[in-house]
Design an enzyme around this catalytic site. Sequence first.
Site, PDB file in Angstrom:
ATOM      1  N   ALA A   1       0.902  -1.443  -0.010  1.00 16.20           N
ATOM      2  CA  ALA A   1      -0.095  -0.144   0.149  1.00 16.20           C
ATOM      3  C   ALA A   1       0.879   1.193  -0.096  1.00 16.20           C
ATOM      4  CB  ALA A   1      -0.739  -0.103   1.117  1.00 16.20           C
TER       5      ALA A   1
ATOM      6  N   SER B   1       0.952  -4.560  -4.214  1.00 13.24           N
ATOM      7  CA  SER B   1      -0.332  -3.826  -4.381  1.00 13.24           C
ATOM      8  C   SER B   1      -1.427  -4.782  -3.948  1.00 13.24           C
ATOM      9  CB  SER B   1      -0.303  -3.260  -5.687  1.00 13.24           C
ATOM     10  OG  SER B   1      -1.426  -2.265  -5.662  1.00 13.24           O
TER      11      SER B   1
ATOM     12  N   TRP C   1     -33.374  13.414  13.668  1.00  7.01           N
ATOM     13  CA  TRP C   1     -32.153  13.608  14.490  1.00  7.01           C
ATOM     14  C   TRP C   1     -31.563  12.515  14.250  1.00  7.01           C
ATOM     15  CZ3 TRP C   1     -30.567  18.184  16.807  1.00  7.01           C
ATOM     16  CH2 TRP C   1     -31.538  19.285  16.935  1.00  7.01           C
TER      17      TRP C   1
ATOM     18  N   ARG D   1       4.130   9.438 -11.607  1.00 13.28           N
ATOM     19  CA  ARG D   1       3.207  10.169 -12.441  1.00 13.28           C
ATOM     20  C   ARG D   1       3.320  11.525 -12.559  1.00 13.28           C
ATOM     21  NH1 ARG D   1      -1.748   9.317  -9.416  1.00 13.28           N
ATOM     22  NH2 ARG D   1      -1.062   7.402  -9.482  1.00 13.28           N
TER      23      ARG D   1
ATOM     24  N   TYR E   1     -31.096  13.574   5.917  1.00 11.41           N
ATOM     25  CA  TYR E   1     -32.108  12.618   6.675  1.00 11.41           C
ATOM     26  C   TYR E   1     -33.317  12.541   5.605  1.00 11.41           C
ATOM     27  CZ  TYR E   1     -36.796  12.050   8.448  1.00 11.41           C
ATOM     28  OH  TYR E   1     -37.997  11.605   8.411  1.00 11.41           O
TER      29      TYR E   1
ATOM     30  N   ASN F   1      -1.704   4.263   2.344  1.00 10.16           N
ATOM     31  CA  ASN F   1      -1.927   4.936   0.967  1.00 10.16           C
ATOM     32  C   ASN F   1      -1.803   6.284   1.089  1.00 10.16           C
ATOM     33  OD1 ASN F   1      -3.253   2.995  -1.118  1.00 10.16           O
ATOM     34  ND2 ASN F   1      -3.873   2.311   0.789  1.00 10.16           N
TER      35      ASN F   1
ATOM     36  N   ARG G   1       3.447   1.576 -15.988  1.00  8.10           N
ATOM     37  CA  ARG G   1       3.623   2.845 -15.245  1.00  8.10           C
ATOM     38  C   ARG G   1       5.258   2.945 -15.322  1.00  8.10           C
ATOM     39  NH1 ARG G   1      -0.627   2.709 -10.206  1.00  8.10           N
ATOM     40  NH2 ARG G   1      -2.367   2.029 -11.490  1.00  8.10           N
TER      41      ARG G   1
ATOM     42  N   CYS H   1      -6.469  -6.731   3.641  1.00 10.97           N
ATOM     43  CA  CYS H   1      -7.533  -6.612   4.068  1.00 10.97           C
ATOM     44  C   CYS H   1      -8.696  -7.458   3.771  1.00 10.97           C
ATOM     45  CB  CYS H   1      -8.012  -5.324   4.190  1.00 10.97           C
ATOM     46  SG  CYS H   1      -6.998  -4.102   4.223  1.00 10.97           S
TER      47      CYS H   1
HETATM   48  P1  FAD Z   1       2.377  -3.938   4.086  1.00 10.83           P
HETATM   49  O1  FAD Z   1       1.125  -4.112   3.521  1.00 10.83           O
HETATM   50  O2  FAD Z   1       2.878  -4.792   5.155  1.00 10.83           O
HETATM   51  O3  FAD Z   1       3.758  -4.115   2.971  1.00 10.83           O
HETATM   52  C1  FAD Z   1       4.994  -4.198   3.347  1.00 10.83           C
HETATM   53  C2  FAD Z   1       5.790  -4.918   2.470  1.00 10.83           C
HETATM   54  O4  FAD Z   1       6.823  -4.571   2.491  1.00 10.83           O
HETATM   55  C3  FAD Z   1       5.439  -6.081   2.241  1.00 10.83           C
HETATM   56  O5  FAD Z   1       5.264  -6.577   0.978  1.00 10.83           O
HETATM   57  C4  FAD Z   1       6.731  -6.969   2.379  1.00 10.83           C
HETATM   58  O6  FAD Z   1       6.774  -8.133   1.892  1.00 10.83           O
HETATM   59  C5  FAD Z   1       7.584  -5.837   1.948  1.00 10.83           C
HETATM   60  N1  FAD Z   1       8.755  -5.830   2.549  1.00 10.83           N
HETATM   61  C6  FAD Z   1       9.342  -5.941   4.029  1.00 10.83           C
HETATM   62  N2  FAD Z   1      10.630  -5.811   4.378  1.00 10.83           N
HETATM   63  C7  FAD Z   1      11.055  -5.428   3.064  1.00 10.83           C
HETATM   64  C8  FAD Z   1      12.463  -5.705   2.551  1.00 10.83           C
HETATM   65  N3  FAD Z   1      13.611  -5.738   3.678  1.00 10.83           N
HETATM   66  N4  FAD Z   1      12.830  -5.602   1.308  1.00 10.83           N
HETATM   67  C9  FAD Z   1      11.979  -5.555   0.557  1.00 10.83           C
HETATM   68  N5  FAD Z   1      10.513  -5.690   0.907  1.00 10.83           N
HETATM   69  C10 FAD Z   1      10.062  -5.789   2.108  1.00 10.83           C
HETATM   70  N6  FAD Z   1      -6.497  -2.411   7.281  1.00 10.83           N
HETATM   71  C11 FAD Z   1      -7.538  -1.485   7.198  1.00 10.83           C
HETATM   72  O7  FAD Z   1      -7.560  -0.272   7.206  1.00 10.83           O
HETATM   73  N7  FAD Z   1      -8.909  -2.122   7.099  1.00 10.83           N
HETATM   74  C12 FAD Z   1      -8.892  -3.443   7.213  1.00 10.83           C
HETATM   75  O8  FAD Z   1      -9.907  -3.944   7.034  1.00 10.83           O
HETATM   76  C13 FAD Z   1      -7.758  -4.320   7.175  1.00 10.83           C
HETATM   77  N8  FAD Z   1      -7.813  -5.426   7.421  1.00 10.83           N
HETATM   78  C14 FAD Z   1      -6.720  -6.513   7.347  1.00 10.83           C
HETATM   79  C15 FAD Z   1      -6.744  -7.844   7.475  1.00 10.83           C
HETATM   80  C16 FAD Z   1      -5.555  -8.633   7.410  1.00 10.83           C
HETATM   81  C17 FAD Z   1      -5.709  -9.936   7.477  1.00 10.83           C
HETATM   82  C18 FAD Z   1      -4.213  -8.008   7.464  1.00 10.83           C
HETATM   83  C19 FAD Z   1      -3.215  -8.819   7.392  1.00 10.83           C
HETATM   84  C20 FAD Z   1      -4.355  -6.434   7.354  1.00 10.83           C
HETATM   85  C21 FAD Z   1      -5.221  -5.724   7.476  1.00 10.83           C
HETATM   86  N9  FAD Z   1      -5.409  -4.376   7.492  1.00 10.83           N
HETATM   87  C22 FAD Z   1      -6.475  -3.676   7.424  1.00 10.83           C
HETATM   88  C23 FAD Z   1      -3.837  -3.629   7.501  1.00 10.83           C
HETATM   89  C24 FAD Z   1      -3.416  -3.060   6.161  1.00 10.83           C
HETATM   90  O9  FAD Z   1      -3.339  -4.240   5.486  1.00 10.83           O
HETATM   91  C25 FAD Z   1      -1.971  -2.719   6.240  1.00 10.83           C
HETATM   92  O10 FAD Z   1      -2.522  -1.282   7.184  1.00 10.83           O
HETATM   93  C26 FAD Z   1      -1.696  -2.309   5.003  1.00 10.83           C
HETATM   94  O11 FAD Z   1      -1.213  -3.380   4.123  1.00 10.83           O
HETATM   95  C27 FAD Z   1       0.046  -1.419   5.265  1.00 10.83           C
HETATM   96  O12 FAD Z   1       0.551  -1.277   4.063  1.00 10.83           O
HETATM   97  P2  FAD Z   1       2.128  -0.973   4.266  1.00 10.83           P
HETATM   98  O13 FAD Z   1       2.122  -0.809   2.475  1.00 10.83           O
HETATM   99  O14 FAD Z   1       2.359  -0.047   5.216  1.00 10.83           O
HETATM  100  O15 FAD Z   1       2.701  -2.606   4.591  1.00 10.83           O
END
Ligand code: FAD
Length: 469
Positions: free
Chosen positions: A11, A39, A455, A22, A447, A323, A71, A43
């Site tokens: 994300a 990507s 309300w 972009r 409403y 995001n 991209r 969730c």
């Molecule tokens: P991540 O999605 O964790 O991505 C980090 C990436 O970095 C990973 O792909 C990892 O492989 C990579 N990486 C790590 N270290 C290295 C390295 N040294 N070298 C190269 N790559 C590396 N959030 C909500 O807001 N609503 C929800 O309903 C929700 N439901 C969820 C349900 C589940 C089961 C899970 C697991 C999470 C959920 N989340 C939800 C949380 C949400 O998915 C995360 O907040 C979001 O994905 C965070 O994005 P990020 O890019 O910070 O980290």
Amino acid sequence: MSTFVVVGGDAAGMSAASKAKRDDPDLDVVVFEKGEWVSYGACGLPYYVKGEIQTLDDLVSVTPEEFREDRDIDLRTGHEVVEIDPDDRSVTAEGPDGEVVQAYDHLLIATGAAAVVPDIPGVDREGVFTLESMSDGRDLRDFVARSRESSPAEQPDSGPACHFLENCEGPVAVVGGGYIGIEMAEALAHNDFEVHLFQRGERVLKGFSEATSEAVAEHLRDEDVVLYLDTEVRELAGGDRVEAVVTDDDRLPVEMVLLGTGVRPRTGLAESAGVDLGPTGAIAADRYRETNLPDVYAAGDCAEARHVVTGTPSWVPLALTANRHGRAVGQTVAGNPSVGGGVAGTAAVKAFQMEAARTGVLDHDVAREAGFEPVTETIDAKAQAGYYPGEGTVTVTLCADRPTGRLLGGSLVSEFGEGAVHRSHALVGAVTEGVTVAELANYDLAYAPPFNTTWDPILTAAKVLEGEL
Ligand code: FAD
């Protein structure tokens, strides 16, 4: 040409990479992702395990090929960044063809968060799962499919018998009553598993209001989830495979255990490069998401951000923040310095046929520490006009500061589809802008009889709390 390097391809990382490219097509954008998926919507994983989403590919919003070809982003999957050298302004990654060193002008650390595995015996036994990655989701879905293929009725000796449900799969255990634990309880129960949910504290969804936690707990029981509140899991017993959950009072035979015991920021790579962590244990960053190292940014689940109510660093690992902050970094790196905004701790969850949302500060200790004098009120109100068909109710909890009347936080719960989550958006605005409950009570909300009373429940809650203040 300037080079923007991103570590982590989900994300935060891909939002930053896409926005930067972009806004400045001349920028060289290189993304290192240690896994094969980028990507992806983690969730959605509970709904994939449940069977409502058919393939893992459905959870991917942009494919690696699209990033590369459409991209023009140099995306290197299967590459783990193992070192950041801030003096040399380079990173070292290990990939299928060995080590590569990549120079950067700007660097984003977007390494996310890792599932916490509790320090108890037996967590490494077969049949014990976490749900963090796409492959975890696949493993869990395979487990569900395998169990359904060999139902206990056909193979009576295949595992422990269910305790009270007839013709069920399992029994299985979920450890942790946060949102992932609850979503997975729903996913497993939907597949006819007898689900036992263990929660260390006195209530599920502890970041929500007590009223929300109680309503959700009652609903989980109605849905035949066996709830063990205030219960510490001591051991996951068994041989190669997990066979039982052991607590102080019980030994419950189970076929499988899902650990939903929280996440922690993945900070090791940043720390070893000299990046400072903040008081929450996540990476400290200024409002542009820049760390203590020049031109090194951090965004998403690995980083903390300023809380809009307390003004202090806060760690809220959720998707929109990742995001937003990733996108802001991309914009900044492309030459237009942008702040991604603070966090309000807004969250939503579906629990079987209920929905709940929360925002801001509800915990009185946290509020007092930030200098507020918190007062909380909870009301139940009809979700539709009294004369309109439907029995829905919405329970609204609001917390405000007594001397100023400022709204500090809110929590809502309703039947699924009765609007707790969508109503929370107005509270997010109020909490973020620092309005008083008196001002909230005068919000000109929409409403019409099918949606609310004249309300709306949140206006009624604001009036009640205003009276209390
Ligand atoms: P991540 O999605 O964790 O991505 C980090 C990436 O970095 C990973 O792909 C990892 O492989 C990579 N990486 C790590 N270290 C290295 C390295 N040294 N070298 C190269 N790559 C590396 N959030 C909500 O807001 N609503 C929800 O309903 C929700 N439901 C969820 C349900 C589940 C089961 C899970 C697991 C999470 C959920 N989340 C939800 C949380 C949400 O998915 C995360 O907040 C979001 O994905 C965070 O994005 P990020 O890019 O910070 O980290």
